[in-house]
Scaffold this active site. Structure first.
Site, mmCIF file in Angstrom:
data_model
loop_
_atom_site.group_PDB
_atom_site.id
_atom_site.type_symbol
_atom_site.label_atom_id
_atom_site.label_comp_id
_atom_site.label_asym_id
_atom_site.label_seq_id
_atom_site.Cartn_x
_atom_site.Cartn_y
_atom_site.Cartn_z
ATOM 1 N N CYS A 2 0.834 -1.202 0.000
ATOM 2 C CA CYS A 2 0.000 0.000 0.000
ATOM 3 C C CYS A 2 0.868 1.250 0.000
ATOM 4 O O CYS A 2 2.021 1.225 0.413
ATOM 5 C CB CYS A 2 -0.899 0.012 1.227
ATOM 6 S SG CYS A 2 -1.880 -1.474 1.465
ATOM 7 N N ARG A 27 3.712 0.709 -6.551
ATOM 8 C CA ARG A 27 3.756 -0.234 -5.430
ATOM 9 C C ARG A 27 2.680 -1.308 -5.560
ATOM 10 O O ARG A 27 2.739 -2.330 -4.879
ATOM 11 C CB ARG A 27 3.587 0.522 -4.108
ATOM 12 C CG ARG A 27 4.730 1.460 -3.803
ATOM 13 C CD ARG A 27 4.441 2.303 -2.581
ATOM 14 N NE ARG A 27 4.449 1.527 -1.358
ATOM 15 C CZ ARG A 27 5.503 1.373 -0.569
ATOM 16 N NH1 ARG A 27 6.652 1.934 -0.896
ATOM 17 N NH2 ARG A 27 5.434 0.677 0.528
ATOM 18 N N TRP A 74 -3.586 -2.248 -1.383
ATOM 19 C CA TRP A 74 -3.396 -3.569 -1.982
ATOM 20 C C TRP A 74 -4.094 -4.544 -1.047
ATOM 21 O O TRP A 74 -3.656 -4.769 0.072
ATOM 22 C CB TRP A 74 -1.911 -3.880 -2.108
ATOM 23 C CG TRP A 74 -1.584 -5.127 -2.869
ATOM 24 C CD1 TRP A 74 -1.463 -5.260 -4.221
ATOM 25 C CD2 TRP A 74 -1.288 -6.421 -2.326
ATOM 26 N NE1 TRP A 74 -1.123 -6.549 -4.557
ATOM 27 C CE2 TRP A 74 -1.006 -7.285 -3.414
ATOM 28 C CE3 TRP A 74 -1.233 -6.944 -1.031
ATOM 29 C CZ2 TRP A 74 -0.679 -8.636 -3.236
ATOM 30 C CZ3 TRP A 74 -0.909 -8.284 -0.852
ATOM 31 C CH2 TRP A 74 -0.639 -9.105 -1.947
ATOM 32 N N ASN A 100 -0.557 0.802 6.127
ATOM 33 C CA ASN A 100 0.155 -0.182 5.313
ATOM 34 C C ASN A 100 0.628 -1.269 6.254
ATOM 35 O O ASN A 100 1.260 -0.981 7.267
ATOM 36 C CB ASN A 100 1.347 0.466 4.602
ATOM 37 C CG ASN A 100 2.072 -0.502 3.686
ATOM 38 O OD1 ASN A 100 1.585 -1.594 3.406
ATOM 39 N ND2 ASN A 100 3.239 -0.108 3.201
ATOM 40 N N GLY A 101 0.350 -2.541 5.926
ATOM 41 C CA GLY A 101 0.761 -3.645 6.782
ATOM 42 C C GLY A 101 -0.391 -4.595 7.023
ATOM 43 O O GLY A 101 -1.423 -4.547 6.350
ATOM 44 N N GLU A 494 14.605 -16.283 -14.039
ATOM 45 C CA GLU A 494 14.243 -14.868 -14.080
ATOM 46 C C GLU A 494 13.449 -14.538 -15.343
ATOM 47 O O GLU A 494 12.483 -13.765 -15.294
ATOM 48 C CB GLU A 494 15.506 -14.013 -13.986
ATOM 49 C CG GLU A 494 15.275 -12.506 -14.059
ATOM 50 C CD GLU A 494 14.413 -11.951 -12.946
ATOM 51 O OE1 GLU A 494 13.982 -10.794 -13.069
ATOM 52 O OE2 GLU A 494 14.148 -12.666 -11.961
ATOM 53 N N LYS A 498 9.626 -12.970 -15.317
ATOM 54 C CA LYS A 498 9.251 -11.721 -15.974
ATOM 55 C C LYS A 498 8.024 -11.929 -16.870
ATOM 56 O O LYS A 498 7.115 -11.111 -16.886
ATOM 57 C CB LYS A 498 10.416 -11.170 -16.817
ATOM 58 C CG LYS A 498 11.574 -10.609 -16.024
ATOM 59 C CD LYS A 498 11.291 -9.270 -15.387
ATOM 60 C CE LYS A 498 10.864 -9.327 -13.960
ATOM 61 N NZ LYS A 498 11.679 -9.953 -12.982
ATOM 62 N N GLU A 501 4.863 -12.529 -14.712
ATOM 63 C CA GLU A 501 4.510 -11.356 -13.907
ATOM 64 C C GLU A 501 3.679 -10.354 -14.687
ATOM 65 O O GLU A 501 2.705 -9.797 -14.157
ATOM 66 C CB GLU A 501 5.783 -10.647 -13.418
ATOM 67 C CG GLU A 501 6.413 -11.207 -12.176
ATOM 68 C CD GLU A 501 7.613 -10.382 -11.736
ATOM 69 O OE1 GLU A 501 7.691 -10.056 -10.550
ATOM 70 O OE2 GLU A 501 8.460 -10.053 -12.576
ATOM 71 N N HIS A 517 13.257 -34.851 -17.168
ATOM 72 C CA HIS A 517 12.782 -35.511 -15.964
ATOM 73 C C HIS A 517 11.379 -35.040 -15.570
ATOM 74 O O HIS A 517 11.058 -34.985 -14.381
ATOM 75 C CB HIS A 517 13.759 -35.276 -14.814
ATOM 76 C CG HIS A 517 15.099 -35.869 -15.042
ATOM 77 N ND1 HIS A 517 15.328 -37.222 -15.043
ATOM 78 C CD2 HIS A 517 16.296 -35.293 -15.315
ATOM 79 C CE1 HIS A 517 16.598 -37.464 -15.287
ATOM 80 N NE2 HIS A 517 17.215 -36.302 -15.460
ATOM 81 N N LYS A 616 5.064 -3.775 -5.559
ATOM 82 C CA LYS A 616 6.509 -3.576 -5.711
ATOM 83 C C LYS A 616 7.267 -3.894 -4.427
ATOM 84 O O LYS A 616 8.247 -4.621 -4.433
ATOM 85 C CB LYS A 616 6.772 -2.128 -6.130
ATOM 86 C CG LYS A 616 8.246 -1.825 -6.391
ATOM 87 C CD LYS A 616 8.773 -2.621 -7.565
ATOM 88 C CE LYS A 616 10.194 -2.262 -7.897
ATOM 89 N NZ LYS A 616 10.726 -3.102 -8.978
#
Length: 621
Positions: A2, A27, A74, A100-101, A494, A498, A501, A517, A616
């Site tokens: 947030c 964020r 968020w 926030n939290g 990575e 990307k 995401e 495998h 973020k």
């Protein structure tokens, strides 16, 4: 997660609040809201959706006042609705706050509040804080007139409420009967106070403050700030009044503006020649054939006693740590382990007294990484940070560390932080190698290769058109495989991260040899396999893995050295990157993978900088 902004001063608060909230969009959020104190009453506007929706509402229902708060939420508890958006009000309207939290014991508190006449009306964990503060304030009715300090009842009420909370919070609150003050508090979620001329600002991070002030105060855990137009008073839970330390905000407008780019992610991808150079600047010592890392705060003699290194990180930082594992073990022969921070914080793994922990993080506020760092500190281990944000909690709490100097990373999907982290890993590997067995000549060769890296990164950006063409060809596919070996196994992880995401295409990264495998069962004509296959020790092994995919009709996209003549015969599509030593291949090879993900997301109509469900800076578990 947030975003929080606040203003107190001579100007209309809402103009700063809206501007600040737009700068905090990166964020991640799903609703937003503002509150201003207008003629002794709260003027609150909030909505599910984007900041533009909030701005449209404010046009028809203006919120005027010189004191105000703003928030982007968020969702953690309760869906993204107008009612659940912040700010939340406590009691009969005595306090409005943003948070926030996560409050872990909110259900117990909510039940208790209902029993004493302070019922919660929303599904959020945040509203219980507002109701708690209101109940504590109501218990102190009349105390303001008797107090030598007219804000003392506020401080007492807020502290009495906070002590009942279990969890994390960054809080800012305004009060109907004290319209000339903002109270802020933090535990685990960052808050910054900006110092102006007859005005003060509050924010979750420094980006909303750019252009308004370059003087800031970071709140620490268990600190509460009483902020008026002309003063800041900081109170610690255990120590009482404490002297706050003013610092410089190391950010300018060019770092938080888009300039001529359509998205922050693309801007940050193209900044990588400069950010790689910034990570190297002043850290290459040719006279001694080593790296210069003064922030470690440990002597070479102390570091020579280290018999094990543990990197702890999340997401992209975890992948960079895997690259570091390969580098340090190759150059310094020190055993390295990479641990997900969310797992390490709850494990009790055996660690010798000579184990050194690195917390790797872009933001310096990731709650899992911070908790893992604190756990290792409690057990007496030396802790260092690899971090991008000066003044962040992890940067302050670690015993030392290395900053990336990459500038603000605003796109939710990390790009330039990954390559900068890999550069720092190479510097660490060089440094640890030189204080052990690595020769001067070998160290000098590594330095020359690192010094050439910004130029190679710039050349890798020339793959942009190829990445766009390949993205157009495959962006309708539902699944991708990313395959590499040794140093390029983390690159595969990575690249897959990307893509999923920001384009919402399912993608998985594997060591190329592991494909047979299990994952090979997924291969068909609609599932592209992206091979990271530059020249190196296992080049021909990866070629064999490509053959296995081709034999089953799977499309192959190959990232290869510019002079490759073998892999290109097997691949359906080729991206050529500069040839660099194996330990630097992840930094060069990841760039076309970033571009591939970016263009696929754009072609699929996705919100590149603000992908759904993501944030973020992850400050909740």
């Amino acid at each position: 997660m947030c975003g929080i902004v606040g203003y107190i001063g001579p100007q209309q608060a809402v103009s700063f609040l809206l501007e600040g909230l737009r700068r905090l969009e990166y964020r991640g959020y799903d609703s937003s809201g503002v509150v201003a104190i207008d003629e002794g009453e709260f003027a609150i506007t909030k909505t599910a959706g984007r900041i533009d929706d909030l701005a449209a509402k404010l046009l028809s229902h203006p919120a005027r006042g010189h004191v105000g708060l703003g928030h982007t939420r968020w969702a953690t508890h309760g869906p993204a609705t107008d009612a659940n958006a912040h700010p939340h009000v406590g009691g009969d309207g005595v306090v409005a706050l943003v948070h926030n939290g996560v409050i872990e014991n909110f259900r117990e508190i909510k039940k208790r509040l209902a029993e004493i006449g302070y019922p919660c009306k929303t599904a959020t964990d945040t509203e219980v804080i507002a109701q708690l503060v209101a109940s504590e304030l109501d218990a102190r009715v009349g105390a303001a007139e008797d107090a030598a300090d007219r804000y003392a009842p506020l401080v007492e009420a807020v502290q009495a409420a906070l002590v009942q909370l279990r969890g994390t919070y960054g809080l800012a609150m305004v009060f109907r009967d004290w319209p000339d003050v903002i109270v802020a508090a933090r535990l685990g979620s960052p808050l910054v106070i900006g110092i102006g001329d007859g005005e003060h600002f509050i924010a979750s991070d420094g980006s909303p403050l750019v252009g308004h002030t370059n003087r800031i105060v970071y709140l620490a855990d268990h600190e509460l700030a009483v902020v008026t137009r002309h003063s800041i008073r900081v109170v610690h839970r255990d120590e009482g009044d404490v002297r706050h330390i003013e610092q410089q905000l190391d950010m300018d407008s060019t770092q938080v503006d888009l300039n001529d780019f359509p998205h922050y992610m693309l801007k940050e991808i193209f900044e990588q020649p400069e950010t790689v150079l910034a990570a190297l600047r002043g850290r290459l010592n040719r006279d001694e054939g080593t790296a210069v890392l003064g922030g470690l705060n440990l002597t070479p003699q102390q570091l020579r006693t280290i018999d094990r290194i543990v990197f702890t990180a999340c997401g992209t930082s975890y992948h960079a740590s895997l690259v570091g594992e390969y580098m340090i073990e190759a150059f310094a022969h020190i055993p390295v382990e990479v641990e997900y921070a969310s797992e390490l914080r709850y494990r009790n793994p055996p660690m010798s007294p000579s184990t050194l922990l690195f917390a790797v993080t872009q933001s310096g506020e990731t709650i899992d990484t911070l908790a893992a760092l604190r756990e290792m500190k409690r057990k007496g281990h030396s802790t260092l940070a690899i971090c991008n944000v000066v003044g962040s909690t992890i940067a302050r709490e670690a015993d030392g560390g290395v900053f990336l100097h990459a500038g603000p990373e605003i796109g939710v999907a990390s790009t330039k932080a990954f390559t900068s982290q890999c550069v720092v890993m190479a510097l660490l590997a060089l440094y640890f190698g030189r204080i052990r067995h690595l020769s001067f000549e070998a160290g000098l060769r590594i330095i020359e290769e690192l010094a050439s890296l910004p130029r190679h990164v710039e050349q890798a950006l020339e793959t942009n058109n190829d990445a766009r063409r390949i993205a157009a060809k495959y962006c309708s596919c539902d699944n991708f495989l990313y395959l590499g070996r040794q140093y390029n196994f983390p690159t595969a992880l990575e690249g897959a991260l990307k893509l999923k995401e920001i384009s919402y295409i399912h993608a998985e990264g594997y060591p190329a040899a592991e494909m047979k495998h299990g994952p090979i069962a997924l291969v068909d004509e609609h599932t592209p396999s992206v091979f990271i296959v530059p020249q190196g020790a296992v080049y021909h092994k990866v070629i064999s893995n490509m053959e296995e995919i081709k034999a089953r009709g799977g499309p192959v996209i190959a990232v290869v050295d510019k002079d490759d003549s073998h892999a290109v015969e097997l691949a359906d599509d080729v991206i050529r990157v500069p040839a660099v030593p194996e330990f630097l291949q992840p930094i060069v090879a990841v760039i076309p993978l970033q571009l591939l993900a970016y263009h696929a997301a754009v072609l699929r109509g996705c919100d590149v900088d603000k992908p759904r469900n993501l944030a973020k800076s992850v400050t909740v578990e």
